[in-house]
Write a protein that holds these residues in place. Structure first.
Motif, short mmCIF file in Angstrom:
data_model
loop_
_atom_site.label_atom_id
_atom_site.label_comp_id
_atom_site.label_asym_id
_atom_site.label_seq_id
_atom_site.Cartn_x
_atom_site.Cartn_y
_atom_site.Cartn_z
N PRO A 228 0.82 -1.22 0.00
CA PRO A 228 0.00 0.00 0.00
C PRO A 228 0.85 1.27 0.00
O PRO A 228 1.97 1.30 0.52
CB PRO A 228 -0.83 -0.13 1.27
N PHE A 229 0.28 2.32 -0.61
CA PHE A 229 0.83 3.67 -0.54
C PHE A 229 0.26 4.36 0.70
O PHE A 229 -0.92 4.25 1.01
CB PHE A 229 0.44 4.50 -1.77
N THR A 230 1.16 5.12 1.38
CA THR A 230 0.72 5.96 2.50
C THR A 230 0.92 7.42 2.11
O THR A 230 1.99 7.79 1.61
CB THR A 230 1.51 5.65 3.77
N LEU A 231 -0.12 8.24 2.30
CA LEU A 231 -0.06 9.65 1.93
C LEU A 231 0.25 10.50 3.14
O LEU A 231 -0.25 10.25 4.25
CB LEU A 231 -1.38 10.12 1.30
N LYS A 232 1.07 11.52 2.91
CA LYS A 232 1.30 12.56 3.91
C LYS A 232 1.00 13.89 3.23
O LYS A 232 1.67 14.28 2.27
CB LYS A 232 2.74 12.54 4.41
N VAL A 233 -0.05 14.54 3.66
CA VAL A 233 -0.53 15.76 3.03
C VAL A 233 -0.04 16.96 3.82
O VAL A 233 -0.30 17.08 5.04
CB VAL A 233 -2.07 15.77 2.91
N LEU A 234 0.70 17.84 3.15
CA LEU A 234 1.16 19.08 3.78
C LEU A 234 0.11 20.14 3.59
O LEU A 234 -0.45 20.30 2.50
CB LEU A 234 2.48 19.52 3.14
N THR A 235 -0.19 20.88 4.63
CA THR A 235 -1.30 21.83 4.56
C THR A 235 -0.95 23.11 5.28
O THR A 235 -0.13 23.12 6.21
CB THR A 235 -2.57 21.21 5.16
N ASN A 236 -1.56 24.17 4.83
CA ASN A 236 -1.45 25.46 5.51
C ASN A 236 -2.47 25.60 6.62
O ASN A 236 -2.45 26.58 7.37
CB ASN A 236 -1.64 26.60 4.51
N HIS A 237 -3.38 24.66 6.69
CA HIS A 237 -4.44 24.68 7.71
C HIS A 237 -4.39 23.36 8.43
O HIS A 237 -4.99 22.38 8.03
CB HIS A 237 -5.80 24.87 7.01
N PRO A 238 -3.60 23.28 9.53
CA PRO A 238 -3.31 21.98 10.13
C PRO A 238 -4.51 21.30 10.75
O PRO A 238 -4.44 20.11 11.06
CB PRO A 238 -2.25 22.30 11.18
N TYR A 239 -5.59 22.00 10.95
CA TYR A 239 -6.74 21.38 11.63
C TYR A 239 -7.69 20.80 10.58
O TYR A 239 -8.04 21.45 9.61
CB TYR A 239 -7.46 22.40 12.51
N ASN A 240 -8.07 19.60 10.86
CA ASN A 240 -8.99 18.91 9.94
C ASN A 240 -10.42 19.23 10.34
O ASN A 240 -11.07 18.48 11.04
CB ASN A 240 -8.73 17.40 9.98
N ASP A 241 -10.85 20.39 9.94
CA ASP A 241 -12.20 20.83 10.29
C ASP A 241 -13.18 20.29 9.25
O ASP A 241 -13.21 20.73 8.11
CB ASP A 241 -12.25 22.37 10.32
N SER A 242 -13.97 19.28 9.68
CA SER A 242 -14.88 18.64 8.71
C SER A 242 -15.95 19.58 8.23
O SER A 242 -16.55 19.36 7.18
CB SER A 242 -15.52 17.39 9.36
N SER A 243 -16.20 20.64 8.96
CA SER A 243 -17.25 21.57 8.52
C SER A 243 -16.86 22.29 7.24
O SER A 243 -17.71 22.82 6.53
CB SER A 243 -17.54 22.58 9.63
#
Length: 1190
Positions: A228-243
Motif C-alpha cells: 500500500p501507498f501511504t499519503l502525507k498531506v502538507l497543509t497550511n491549515h493543520p486542523y482537519n475541520d470537517s465543517s
C-alpha cells in the motif's frame, strides 16, 4: 416454451425455392440424404484463434468436421507436422480431431505453446481450421518493493501508479485500502484505464487511509495485492475541520490556491489513437485543477454518435461501441473550472482487420454445370486474397482446364466428377486474417421425394391452398402435377405451380377433391408422391344473436345456430367484450344458444358467438343493454328505439398557444344509446380548402380536449359524435385559428429516380401536406450527382412534385436528395436515395444456347449470360421465344403462333414446358431489361418425341334397348404421335356391387363398339383411352343410363344395409321385450292393498287409492294368474305358500271391500314373518327390480 422444430423436408422446400435463383444445388437437411451422398470435409467446430488455457487443467484444442466418408485428422504445430503418436501426453478424441494434452502425470503446459492448425481429409478433399495460437495463462506475482510515504501539498495533483505484472490475459485492476475497504471514487479521485489512481487535487482527508492496487487474474481466480501507498498531506491549515468540506469555497477557506485545469492524462494538447473496426473506442482525459474540473467531449465537424457513445468514469472517459469508419476523425475533451479551461485533441484512425463481403459457400453441381466461388473481403489496409485447394497453394496444384481464377473468384465450367475438392480462401492484412473453406461437389442423383408419402390435406371450400412436394435430385429435376392419376400436367387457370414445386389451387371447389400426384424427373429417373385433398364445407352461423334490451332480473336468450361440415368437430364458445365468457350458475350454454337468467347490470356488453372447427371459424356479435327496473315514466323512454346521436354544438376555442389549443363543445342528445367516441376533424384553407380531415379521437365521456397543432395552418374544427347505432351529423364549424410559421421539420417521402427515356432521369416524390408545410411558399430543393464520380451536387428548386434531369448517360446510378423549404427556413438535411437514369435496349444476345429435350413436352435450356455492361439497364429476365414449326404427323395443321417463356434474374438455364409432342420447334433467346428486348440469338431447332394422346373426343353411350349398349367416339384432338389403337375398360355395377372388369383393345380406325348386356338391371361404367407407342393417354369415363326401376332397387338395397336402420330395428325389438315382461309381472301381482310405514293406522274407506301406499290393477276377465289355482268356491290360492290374506287381519277373517280389495291392517304376525325371511316371491320378482330402478 420452445417452438417445435419443423421437419427436415420443410427446410428442403425452402432450399429448393432458392435453387431456382442460383446455379448451385443445395443439399437438403434430410438426414437420410445427408448420410447417403458423398461429401468433402467441412469444419464444424474449432477453437478460437487466440486460445488461452488455464495451466492447472488439461489442454483441449477443438477440431471437428463432417463429411462422407468420415474424414481423418492430422495437425501441424508452428507450420510443421505434429506427430501425436510420439508424445504420450497428447491424444486425439475418437471420431474427432480434437487434441487432448494430459498433464496428470506431469509436464509443463508452457512447452506446448505455439500455433496449431487442423487438417480434416477424406478422398474428396481436405479442409483446414484457423491457425490457433495456443497460450498458457499467466498470473505473476507483484515484485517486492518498499514504498516510502508519498508527500504531497494539499491541493496539488497526484498519481499513484499501479504498474501491474504483465498477466495473460491482462488482469482486472481495482484499488482498496490495506483493510480491504474500497477506495471511494468521484470526479476528483478516480482510476484510469491504465490502472493508475488519479487525484485531481489532494485534500487533507485523503491521508486517512492507505491505497493498495489489486490485480485479479481471470483464469486462476487469484488476486495479487501491491504494497500500500501511504499519503502525507502538507497543509497550511493543520486542523482537519470537517465543517469546511461542504463550504462553498472549501479550497480558499483552507488556504489552497485555485488553479486552472491541466491534463494529467494524456499529456500535451494532442494525441492520436488507432482502433480496429468493430471494436470499442475508449478515449480518456483526466485533468487536475482547483476546484476539480468538469470534463466535456466533442467531435470536430459533427456530433457524437448518440446511439453508440456513452460516458464513463465521471465523464472522464468516452466509449464508442462497435466502431466503424464513420467514427474516425478528431475528438477533443474540454476540462474547465471557474479559473479557466483547456482542451486536448485526439486524432482517431479506424483501421480494419479483414471482414467478409462475400464469404465463399459450398458449391454442389450436376455434371456439366457451371459455377463459381467468390471470396470477397474488405479491410484497412485492403487485404490480399490467396486461394488454396486441399490445403495447398493453388499455383502448385495440378492444372484443371475446367477451372479459371479471376482475382477473388474461381469460375468452374463443365464440371465433372473429378472436379471435387475443398478450396480455401485466405484474406489477410497487417491486422488479421480470415480463412474460409468451401467445397466443390459434383453429384449425379436420381430424383427423390422428401416429404411423407400419401399426406392428407383438408381445406375449406372456396379457400386457397398449397400442396407441397419437396424433392431433390441432381441435375435439378422438373416437377409436374397430375390429378387422380391421369390427365395432363396441372398448371394454369385455377392451378399455379411455384418454382419450388408446390401446387397452388387459387380457389378450392368440390370437384378439386381427389388424389394429386407430383412427379419429379431428371435424366437419371423419376420419383413421385401423392397428396390426398379433402374439401370441407365452411362453418357458418346461419341464425346469429341479435341486439337486445332487457330489464334487470329478466331472462335473455342469445341464439347462435351453426351449419358446419359433419366430418369436423364443432366447438361453440362465447366472448364478452372480446374476452372469454365465464359461464356462471346464472347462465346456461347450449349448442345453439346462451341463456342468462336474472340479468344484472354487469351482464351488459358485447357478446360474440365463436363457432370453430379445426379448419375454420365464424363469428357473430350482439350487444345486450340492461335497463334498471324503475317504476318511473323514464322507463318507457328507455325502451324507445335507439338512434344516432344529435350533433354536438357550441364549439369554443380557448387556451390559445403556439402549437396547441383547447376545444370545448356541448354534447347532443344520445338518443337512448350512450355516446362512445367523439371524432375531431379539421379543415385548412390553403392547400385543400373545404376538405375535412380527421385530427384525433376522444372517449365519449369528455367534452373538452387539447389539440396539438402544426405551424402555419389556418385551422377550423368540427366534432362528430358516435354511438353503437352510428355517427351524428358534423357540428357547425368553430372559428378559425392560424398558428405561426416555422421551418419544415421533415422532408417529402417516397423519393424515386427513374428514367422515362434513355437519356433522362425523372425525380419524383410525395408532396407534403398542409400540416407538414409549416410556412408559406413551400418548395423543394432537388439535388443530384453521379454516384461513381462523386462530383459536386447539382440542384434545382421545384414547386411541384417532379423534376426531370436531362442529358444523362444510359442507366447509371445517381445520388438524390429532396429537401423541403419554406419562407421560414429549410428542413433538416434529407436522406440520400439512389436512383437510375433511363435504360436503353440491351446490346447483346445470349450465346452458346443449348437445347436438351427432357421429354415429349419439355426441354432444358442453357446459355452463356451476357456481360453486365451490355444490358444497358436492369436485367429483368432472359426470355425464350419459340413456335411450333410443324407436326411429324402428315396432314396435321398446326398453329405457328409465337410463345414465350421467361426466366427472371441473371441465370444461365431454364426449362420450357407445355410443348406439343411429336413436333418440330424453333427457338430464339433474348435478354430483357426495363426498356424491352435485346437482339435475338441464333435460331435453334429441336424436335419433341412422341407422347401420349389426349382423350378421345365426343364419347357417346346410347342404350337402344335392354339387351345392347352402343358406344361411339371421335379421334383425339391431339394424337401427340402415331395412334396404335384404343383401350376400352368396362364393368357392370348394381348399387354398391361391382362386377368383373372387361378390357377390349381396338384398332386405331375403329370408333364404334356394341356391348351385349348380361342382365337388364345392371348399369355399366366405360373408360376409353387412346394409345401410341409411348402408352395410353388421358381417359374419358361415361356410364350407361339408369333403368327406370333402379331408384327403387337402390333404395331397397341401401336401406336394408344402413347402420341406422339395423340399430332402429334392434331398439324396437328390445323395447317390445321389456313391455312384455312388465305386462306379465303386473298380471301376476295381487289386488290393491296399502303399504304403510305406520301399520297401526287403517286405510279409510274414503281414501281407497291414496298415493302413499296403494297399488291397484283391474282383472276384467277374472282369470287366474300363472302360479295360482282356483278353489271350488271360486277363491284363488297361491301355490307352495302358507301366506294368506286372512293372516293379515286382526281376527281370523280378513276384511274386503265390495270390489275385493283388502282393507285390514298388517298384524304383528306379518311383521314377524317379514323379519324372519325376506325371500318372498315379491322380493325376487323382476318387476320389483324394475320398480326399484325407477
Amino acid at each position: 416454451m420452445a417452438r417445435p422444430q419443423p421437419p427436415p423436408w420443410v427446410h428442403a422446400a425452402f432450399l429448393l425455392c432458392v435453387l431456382g435463383l442460383g446455379g448451385a444445388i443445395e443439399i437438403p437437411m434430410d438426414p437420410s440424404i445427408q448420410n447417403e451422398l458423398t461429401q468433402p470435409p467441412t469444419i464444424t467446430k474449432q477453437s478460437v484463434k487466440d486460445h488461452i488455457v488455464d495451466p492447472r487443467d488439461n489442454i483441449l484444442i477443438e477440431c471437428e468436421a463432417k463429411g462422407n466418408p468420415a474424414p481423418s485428422f492430422h495437425w501441424t504445430r508452428n507450420s510443421r507436422f505434429f506427430n501425436i503418436a510420439k508424445d504420450p501426453r497428447v491424444s486425439m478424441r475418437r471420431r474427432s480431431g480434437t487434441l487432448v494434452i494430459d498433464f496428470r502425470s506431469g509436464g509443463r503446459p508452457e512447452e506446448y505453446e505455439g500455433e496449431y492448425q487442423c487438417f480434416a481429409r477424406n478422398k474428396f478433399g481436405t479442409a483446414l481450421s484457423n491457425r490457433i495460437r495456443l497460450q498458457v495463462s499467466k498470473s505473476p506475482l507483484w515484485p517486492k518493493e518498499n514504498l516510502d510515504p508519498v508527500v504531497v501539498q494539499e491541493g496539488a495533483p497526484l498519481t499513484l501508479q499501479c504498474n501491474p505484472p504483465p498477466g495473460l490475459p491482462s488482469p482486472v485492476i481495482f484499488w482498496m485500502s490495506s483493510s480491504m475497504e474500497p477506495i471511494t471514487q468521484d470526479k476528483r479521485v478516480s482510476q484510469g484505464h491504465n490502472g493508475d489512481l488519479y487525484f485531481s487535487n489532494v485534500i487533507l482527508q485523503d491521508m486517512q487511509t492507505d491505497y493498495s492496487c489489486n490485480a485479479r487474474f481471470h483464469f486462476t481466480h487469484t488476486i495479487q495485492q501491491k504494497n500500500p501507498f501511504t499519503l502525507k498531506v502538507l497543509t497550511n491549515h493543520p486542523y482537519n475541520d470537517s465543517s469546511l468540506r461542504n463550504h462553498p469555497d472549501m479550497y480558499s477557506a483552507r488556504g489552497v490556491a485555485e488553479r486552472t485545469p491541466s491534463f494529467m492524462y494524456p499529456q500535451g494538447t494532442s494525441s492520436s489513437q488507432m482502433v480496429l473496426r468493430g471494436m470499442d473506442l475508449l478515449l480518456e482525459c483526466i485533468a487536475s485543477g482547483v476546484p476539480t474540473p468538469d470534463i466535456a467531449w466533442y467531435k470536430k465537424g459533427g456530433d457524437l454518435p448518440s446511439d453508440k457513445a456513452k460516458f464513463e468514469n465521471f465523464n472522464k472517459a468516452l466509449r464508442i461501441t462497435n466502431v466503424s469508419e464513420e467514427d474516425s476523425g478528431e475528438y477533443f475533451c474540454l476540462a474547465s473550472n471557474k479559473m479557466g479551461s483547456i482542451r486536448h485533441t485526439i486524432s482517431v484512425r479506424v483501421k480494419a482487420a479483414p471482414y467478409w463481403l462475400d464469404e465463399p459457400k459450398n458449391l454442389v453441381l450436376a455434371p456439366g454445370e457451371d459455377g463459381r466461388l467468390v471470396c470477397r473481403a474488405n479491410g484497412n489496409p485492403k487485404p490480399t486474397v490467396q486461394w488454396m485447394v486441399n490445403g495447398e497453394p493453388l499455383q502448385s496444384a495440378p492444372p484443371n482446364p475446367n477451372r479459371e481464377v479471376a482475382g477473388d473468384t474461381i469460375i468452374f465450367r463443365d464440371t465433372q466428377i473429378s472436379s471435387r475438392a475443398v478450396y480455401q480462401c485466405n484474406t489477410s492484412n497487417e491486422h488479421g486474417y480470415l480463412l474460409a473453406n468451401a467445397f466443390v461437389s459434383v453429384l449425379d442423383v436420381p430424383p427423390r421425394m422428401l416429404s411423407p408419402r400419401n399426406q392428407l390435406i383438408r381445406v375449406i371450400l372456396y379457400n386457397r391452398t398449397r400442396l407441397d412436394c419437396p424433392f431433390f435430385g441432381s441435375p435439378i429435376p422438373t416437377l409436374r402435377w397430375f390429378k387422380n392419376g391421369q390427365g395432363s400436367n396441372l398448371d394454369g387457370g385455377n392451378y399455379h405451380v411455384h418454382e419450388n414445386g408446390s401446387l397452388e389451387i387459387k380457389m378450392i371447389r368440390k370437384e378439386d377433391q381427389g388424389i394429386y400426384t407430383c412427379v419429379a424427373t431428371n435424366i437419371l429417373g423419376k420419383a413421385e408422391n401423392q397428396v390426398r385433398l379433402e374439401v370441407k364445407d365452411p362453418t357458418r352461423i346461419y341464425r346469429m344473436p341479435e341486439d337486445q334490451v332487457a330489464k334487470r332480473g329478466t331472462t335473455v336468450q342469445l341464439e347462435c345456430r351453426v351449419k358446419h361440415d359433419p366430418s369436423l368437430k364443432l366447438t361453440v364458445s362465447w366472448l364478452k367484450d372480446e374476452e372469454p365468457l365465464y359461464i356462471s350458475n346464472r347462465m346456461k350454454k347450449e349448442d345453439d344458444s346462451l341463456t342468462i337468467f336474472g340479468v344484472a347490470e354487469k351482464d351488459q356488453g358485447s357478446y360474440t358467438c365463436v363457432a370453430s372447427t379445426e379448419l375454420d371459424q365464424d363469428l357473430a356479435k350482439a350487444y345486450l343493454t340492461v335497463l334498471a327496473d324503475q317504476a318511473t315514466p323514464t322507463n318507457r323512454l328507455a325502451a324507445l328505439p335507439k338512434g344516432r346521436p344529435d350533433r354536438p354544438r357550441d364549439l369554443e376555442l380557448t387556451d390559445l398557444a403556439e402549437r396547441s389549443v383547447r376545444l370545448t363543445w356541448i354534447p347532443g342528445d344520445a338518443n337512448n344509446s350512450p355516446i362512445t367516441d367523439y371524432v375531431v376533424q379539421f379543415e385548412e384553407d390553403q392547400f385543400q380548402p373545404g376538405v375535412w380531415h380527421d385530427h384525433s379521437k376522444f372517449p365519449g365521456n369528455v367534452n373538452s380536449a387539447v389539440l396539438q397543432l402544426s405551424p402555419y395552418v389556418n385551422y377550423q374544427f368540427r366534432v362528430i359524435a358516435i354511438n353503437e347505432v352510428g355517427s351524428s351529423h358534423p357540428s357547425l364549424p368553430s372559428e378559425r385559428y392560424r398558428t405561426s410559421g416555422a421551418p419544415p421539420e421533415s422532408n417529402p417521402g417516397d423519393v424515386k429516380g427513374e428514367g422515362t427515356r434513355k437519356n433522362n432521369m425523372e425525380i419524383t416524390w410525395t408532396p407534403m401536406n398542409a400540416t407538414s408545410a409549416f410556412g408559406p411558399n413551400l418548395r423543394y430543393i432537388v439535388k443530384w450527382r453521379r454516384r461513381e464520380t462523386r462530383d459536386a451536387w447539382n440542384n434545382a428548386t421545384v414547386w411541384g412534385s417532379r423534376y426531370v434531369v436531362g442529358q444523362t448517360p444510359v442507366y447509371v446510378p445517381y445520388e438524390i436528395r429532396v429537401q423541403a423549404e419554406n419562407d421560414f427556413g429549410k428542413a433538416p438535411e434529407p436522406e440520400t436515395v439512389i436512383g437510375y437514369s433511363g435504360e436503353d435496349y440491351p446490346r447483346a444476345a445470349p450465346t452458346d444456347v443449348k437445347v436438351r429435350v427432357m421429354n415429349s413436352t419439355a426441354i432444358s435450356l442453357q446459355w452463356n449470360r451476357v456481360y453486365s455492361d451490355t444490358v444497358q439497364g436492369q436485367l429483368r429476365e432472359y426470355r425464350a421465344y419459340y413456335w411450333r414449326e410443324s407436326s411429324l404427323l402428315k396432314n396435321l395443321w398446326v398453329s405457328q403462333k409465337r410463345q414465350q417463356a421467361s426466366f427472371p434474374g441473371d441465370r444461365p438455364r431454364g426449362v420450357v414446358s407445355q410443348l406439343f409432342p411429336y413436333s418440330n420447334y424453333k427457338l430464339e433467346m433474348v435478354v430483357v431489361n426495363g426498356r424491352g428486348d435485346g437482339p435475338r440469338s441464333e435460331t435453334k431447332e429441336f424436335t419433341t418425341p412422341e407422347g401420349v394422346p389426349s382423350a378421345p373426343r365426343r364419347f357417346r353411350v346410347r342404350q337402344p334397348n335392354l339387351e345392347t349398349i352402343n358406344l361411339e367416339w371421335d379421334h383425339p384432338e391431339h394424337p401427340n404421335g402415331i395412334l396404335v389403337g384404343y383401350t376400352l375398360k368396362y364393368l357392370p355395377f348394381n348399387g354398391t356391387k361391382l362386377g368383373k372388369q372387361i378390357v377390349e383393345n381396338f384398332s386405331p380406325n375403329q370408333t364404334k363398339f356394341t356391348v351385349q348386356r348380361a342382365d337388364p338391371v345392371s348399369r355399366y361404367r366405360f373408360t376409353l383411352s387412346a394409345r401410341t407407342q409411348v402408352g395410353s393417354g388421358e381417359a374419358v369415363t361415361e356410364e350407361s343410363p339408369a333403368p327406370p326401376n333402379e331408384a327403387y332397387t337402390n333404395n331397397q338395397a341401401d336401406i336394408a344395409t344402413q347402420g341406422w336402420f339395423i340399430g332402429l330395428m334392434c331398439a324396437i325389438a328390445l323395447l317390445v321385450l321389456i313391455l312384455l315382461i312388465v305386462c306379465f309381472i303386473k298380471r301376476s301381482r295381487g289386488g290393491k292393498y296399502p303399504v304403510r310405514e305406520k301399520k297401526d293406522v287403517p286405510l279409510g274407506p274414503e281414501d281407497p287409492k291414496e298415493e302413499d301406499g296403494s297399488f291397484d290393477y283391474s282383472d276384467e276377465d277374472n282369470k287366474p294368474l300363472q302360479g295360482s289355482q282356483t278353489s271350488l268356491d271360486g277363491t284363488i290360492k297361491q301355490q307352495e305358500s302358507d301366506d294368506s290374506l286372512v293372516d293379515y287381519g286382526e281376527g281370523g277373517e280378513g276384511q274386503f271391500n265390495e270390489d275385493g280389495s283388502f282393507i285390514g291392517q298388517y298384524t304383528v304376525k306379518k311383521d314377524k314373518e317379514e323379519t324372519e325371511g325376506n325371500e318372498s316371491s315379491e322380493a325376487t320378482s323382476p318387476v320389483n327390480a324394475i320398480y326399484s330402478l325407477a
